[in-house]
Write an enzyme that holds these catalytic residues in place. Sequence first.
Site, PDB file in Angstrom:
ATOM      1  N   ARG A 221       0.862  -1.186   0.000  1.00  0.00           N
ATOM      2  CA  ARG A 221       0.000   0.000   0.000  1.00  0.00           C
ATOM      3  C   ARG A 221       0.899   1.238   0.000  1.00  0.00           C
ATOM      4  O   ARG A 221       1.970   1.259   0.621  1.00  0.00           O
ATOM      5  CB  ARG A 221      -0.927   0.034   1.232  1.00  0.00           C
ATOM      6  CG  ARG A 221      -2.083  -0.956   1.170  1.00  0.00           C
ATOM      7  CD  ARG A 221      -3.092  -0.558   0.123  1.00  0.00           C
ATOM      8  NE  ARG A 221      -4.287  -1.394   0.113  1.00  0.00           N
ATOM      9  CZ  ARG A 221      -4.461  -2.474  -0.652  1.00  0.00           C
ATOM     10  NH1 ARG A 221      -3.471  -2.854  -1.459  1.00  0.00           N
ATOM     11  NH2 ARG A 221      -5.587  -3.158  -0.613  1.00  0.00           N
ATOM     12  N   HIS A 269      -0.520   0.118 -10.026  1.00  0.00           N
ATOM     13  CA  HIS A 269      -1.184  -0.820  -9.111  1.00  0.00           C
ATOM     14  C   HIS A 269      -1.654  -2.069  -9.867  1.00  0.00           C
ATOM     15  O   HIS A 269      -2.826  -2.426  -9.853  1.00  0.00           O
ATOM     16  CB  HIS A 269      -2.374  -0.144  -8.407  1.00  0.00           C
ATOM     17  CG  HIS A 269      -2.732  -0.834  -7.108  1.00  0.00           C
ATOM     18  ND1 HIS A 269      -3.258  -0.164  -6.030  1.00  0.00           N
ATOM     19  CD2 HIS A 269      -2.650  -2.131  -6.720  1.00  0.00           C
ATOM     20  CE1 HIS A 269      -3.486  -1.002  -5.036  1.00  0.00           C
ATOM     21  NE2 HIS A 269      -3.119  -2.218  -5.443  1.00  0.00           N
TER      22      HIS A 269
END
Length: 309
Positions: A221, A269
Amino acid sequence: MNILFCCTGAKAEPWVAGLRAEFPAESVEDWMPGAPPADYGVVWTPPQQFLDEQPQLKALFNIGAGVDALLKLKLPPKAAVVRLDDAGMSVQMAEYVSHVVIRHFREFDGYEADIRSGKWSYRKPNLRGDFPVGVMGLGVLGERVARTLAQFDFPVKGWSRSPKTIEGVQCFSGEAGMADFLAATRILVCLLPLTPETTNIMNRGMLSKLQPGAYVINVARGAHLVDEDLIALINSGHIAGAMLDVFRTEPLPAEHAFWNHPKINITPHTSARTLREETIAQIAGKIRAVESGTPISSLAGVVDPKKGY
């Protein structure tokens, strides 16, 4: 039995169709405000309204491995949160990280730059023993990554909150083991869950404890990393560079320094994407197990809200 699908950013039709194929005799619907009470929710960053309207839910099945966004919401009092424990994500993550580690170790970026400039060159081969890889976070994804890297004969270290034993991997654990783990690491891979304890964990103090010339890979993250600290340590020469797949704000703002830094590579991502068919099959199997009498607490992937994973 009723199932509601409520996933922000996901096209509902194929998910609902897939779940209906698994449960042809049951009610499976895309959530709309005011929907009738359901037994299970299949979710990704649902609005608070969905949770408030469905206080009777038995379980929330998250269509991803990370549950940090979901745990920020006020959840139904009796609903267990169940994350994906694999569903095709671990092999993708192992591919991605292995590619990055090998590209850095073999200096393929340097070769590519030489070729683009018309230069035919050779570089002295590096020794694997000089590039120990530390995998921080040894859940389903982290363990798969660590095992895969060990197959390439890299010295692999692993760190986790609680003790783990993985063949071919030197494991460290807890706060007491962190300093030794960092000192033994030249390529750092972050695969931690995002919790209050791990937010900003990759800061100047922590990254400074890595071996000189370290390389940083973040596939967990964005909030794990203090962006400015990474850039400062790269510019100082302590860190050789970084590969980043996750960011505090996504999409990454156009003005962010990561876009143009010569020693930072980024991807959008995409290190391990949710595979719809595999995910539906995993969730359906867990729902069937619960409906057959298996306690929800014994399912793989049940989240401990106190730990955040």
